[in-house]
Design a protein around this motif. Structure first.
Motif, short mmCIF file in Angstrom:
data_model
loop_
_atom_site.label_atom_id
_atom_site.label_comp_id
_atom_site.label_asym_id
_atom_site.label_seq_id
_atom_site.Cartn_x
_atom_site.Cartn_y
_atom_site.Cartn_z
N GLU A 128 28.08 -2.12 -0.39
CA GLU A 128 28.27 -3.47 -0.96
C GLU A 128 26.91 -4.09 -1.33
O GLU A 128 26.74 -4.65 -2.41
CB GLU A 128 28.99 -4.35 0.05
N LEU A 129 25.94 -3.96 -0.42
CA LEU A 129 24.62 -4.52 -0.67
C LEU A 129 23.88 -3.77 -1.77
O LEU A 129 23.19 -4.37 -2.60
CB LEU A 129 23.79 -4.52 0.62
N SER A 131 25.24 -2.39 -4.28
CA SER A 131 25.86 -2.85 -5.53
C SER A 131 25.24 -4.17 -5.97
O SER A 131 25.02 -4.40 -7.17
CB SER A 131 27.38 -3.01 -5.35
N ARG A 132 24.95 -5.04 -5.01
CA ARG A 132 24.38 -6.35 -5.34
C ARG A 132 23.00 -6.23 -5.96
O ARG A 132 22.59 -7.09 -6.73
CB ARG A 132 24.31 -7.22 -4.08
N VAL A 133 22.27 -5.16 -5.62
CA VAL A 133 20.92 -4.98 -6.17
C VAL A 133 20.90 -3.91 -7.26
O VAL A 133 19.83 -3.46 -7.68
CB VAL A 133 19.89 -4.65 -5.06
N GLY A 134 22.09 -3.50 -7.72
CA GLY A 134 22.18 -2.58 -8.85
C GLY A 134 21.85 -1.13 -8.54
O GLY A 134 21.42 -0.39 -9.42
N LEU A 135 22.06 -0.72 -7.28
CA LEU A 135 21.68 0.64 -6.89
C LEU A 135 22.81 1.42 -6.22
O LEU A 135 22.57 2.38 -5.50
CB LEU A 135 20.47 0.60 -5.94
N ALA A 136 24.05 1.03 -6.49
CA ALA A 136 25.18 1.72 -5.85
C ALA A 136 25.21 3.20 -6.20
O ALA A 136 25.64 4.03 -5.39
CB ALA A 136 26.50 1.06 -6.26
N ASP A 137 24.71 3.56 -7.40
CA ASP A 137 24.74 4.96 -7.82
C ASP A 137 23.62 5.80 -7.20
O ASP A 137 23.54 7.00 -7.44
CB ASP A 137 24.66 5.05 -9.35
N ARG A 138 22.75 5.17 -6.40
CA ARG A 138 21.61 5.89 -5.82
C ARG A 138 21.79 6.13 -4.31
O ARG A 138 20.84 6.54 -3.63
CB ARG A 138 20.31 5.10 -6.05
N ALA A 139 22.98 5.91 -3.79
CA ALA A 139 23.21 6.02 -2.35
C ALA A 139 22.89 7.41 -1.82
O ALA A 139 22.42 7.56 -0.69
CB ALA A 139 24.65 5.66 -2.01
N GLY A 140 23.12 8.44 -2.62
CA GLY A 140 22.88 9.81 -2.17
C GLY A 140 21.51 10.34 -2.52
O GLY A 140 21.19 11.50 -2.21
N ALA A 141 20.67 9.52 -3.15
CA ALA A 141 19.34 9.97 -3.57
C ALA A 141 18.37 9.91 -2.40
O ALA A 141 18.60 9.21 -1.41
CB ALA A 141 18.83 9.08 -4.70
N TYR A 142 17.28 10.66 -2.54
CA TYR A 142 16.19 10.60 -1.56
C TYR A 142 15.09 9.69 -2.10
O TYR A 142 14.97 9.52 -3.33
CB TYR A 142 15.65 12.00 -1.29
N PRO A 143 14.29 9.11 -1.21
CA PRO A 143 13.25 8.17 -1.66
C PRO A 143 12.34 8.72 -2.76
O PRO A 143 11.95 7.97 -3.67
CB PRO A 143 12.46 7.88 -0.38
N ASN A 144 12.00 10.02 -2.72
CA ASN A 144 11.10 10.56 -3.75
C ASN A 144 11.76 10.66 -5.12
O ASN A 144 11.10 10.99 -6.11
CB ASN A 144 10.52 11.91 -3.33
N GLN A 145 13.06 10.37 -5.19
CA GLN A 145 13.77 10.36 -6.46
C GLN A 145 13.90 8.95 -7.04
O GLN A 145 14.53 8.76 -8.07
CB GLN A 145 15.17 10.97 -6.27
N ARG A 158 17.90 -2.46 3.30
CA ARG A 158 17.84 -1.94 4.67
C ARG A 158 17.70 -3.09 5.67
O ARG A 158 18.37 -3.11 6.72
CB ARG A 158 16.67 -0.98 4.82
N ALA A 159 16.86 -4.07 5.36
CA ALA A 159 16.71 -5.23 6.25
C ALA A 159 18.00 -6.05 6.30
O ALA A 159 18.42 -6.51 7.36
CB ALA A 159 15.54 -6.09 5.79
N LEU A 160 18.64 -6.22 5.14
CA LEU A 160 19.87 -7.02 5.08
C LEU A 160 21.03 -6.37 5.83
O LEU A 160 21.93 -7.07 6.30
CB LEU A 160 20.27 -7.25 3.62
N CYS A 161 21.01 -5.05 5.94
CA CYS A 161 22.09 -4.35 6.64
C CYS A 161 22.18 -4.75 8.11
O CYS A 161 23.22 -4.57 8.75
CB CYS A 161 21.91 -2.83 6.52
#
Length: 249
Positions: A128-129, A131-145, A158-161
């Motif tokens: 949900e969070l 999606s609010r910041v426009g990154l719902a499609d990146r949930a399975g990505a790694y930071p280097n991506q 992460r802080a908001l969670c």
């Protein structure tokens, strides 16, 4: 000691921080941070801005003084500091994401481990969070991506969670390429609009002017001037602030 004013979230009294006998970074900071405040902390390099912020959740241990959070003294010996830190979200200059974990795992590990939230519930909240910041499609990505701006947005999520009562930002855009700064500031603006209490150390004067309700100018380890953005930027009183603004505006 409990605060008499229920609207005060954080109260700082005569906060001092020395790194040795010669380096006195904070020299007696006094301020109340109210629920719903968006406070921007500005000032020259070396004025104690980041140290002040890190003292608020005792990432830096004050040399002396008192910090009260929701009425409890964080600087007291009997305080459960870890419990209070769960209510204080922190976003750093560097993103501090775990590189071997996906975005989703970065977001859910603390809620699951510290707050014992079921994994499915934590993942639903994280999505949900995102999606609010426009990154719902990146949930399975790694930071280097991810780009720098995407990493910082993930760090905010992460802080908001942890569903904090206050968010602390330590120059959250300083490590970003200029074209990525706006996407992070936009997320922070939305948080402010939603009523999140925020303390932001920043060099982004436009953001401070537009989004904050109070501005603190630190110089020499003390709050040399404070007021509304209109007062601080439009009618500065102390000469040091006038000189600072002349260089950065």
């Amino acid at each position: 000691m409990k605060s008499a004013d229920n609207n005060v979230l954080i109260s700082v009294r005569d906060l001092k921080k020395n790194f040795d006998e010669h380096i006195h970074v904070l020299n007696g900071v006094n301020v109340d941070i109210n629920k719903g405040d968006v406070i921007c902390v500005i000032g020259p390099s070396g004025s104690g801005k980041s140290t002040f912020l890190r003292c608020l959740n005792l990432l830096e241990k004050p040399t002396s003084g008192q910090i009260f959070f929701e009425g409890d003294e964080l600087t007291g010996k009997k305080t459960d500091l870890n419990l209070h830190r769960q209510k204080m979200g922190m976003v750093f200059q560097q993103f501090n994401l775990f590189p071997h974990m996906t975005v989703m795992d970065n977001l859910t590990c603390a809620p699951c481990m510290l707050r014992k939230i079921p994994k499915e519930q934590a993942e639903a909240k994280a999505l949900e969070l995102l999606s609010r910041v426009g990154l719902a499609d990146r949930a399975g990505a790694y930071p280097n991506q991810l780009s720098g701006g995407q990493k910082q947005r993930v760090a905010i999520v992460r802080a908001l969670c942890m569903e904090p009562d206050v968010m602390l930002f330590d120059e959250p855009t300083s490590a970003l390429d200029p074209e990525m700064v706006g996407e992070v500031l936009d997320v922070m603006k939305k948080l402010a609009e939603d009523g999140m209490t925020m303390v932001v150390v920043t060099h982004e004067m436009g953001f401070a002017r537009e989004v904050s309700n109070r501005v603190l100018f630190l110089d020499g380890g003390v709050i040399a001037e404070e007021g509304t953005p209109a007062e601080v930027f439009g009618n500065p009183k102390c000469e040091r602030l006038k000189t600072f603004l002349a260089k950065v505006l």
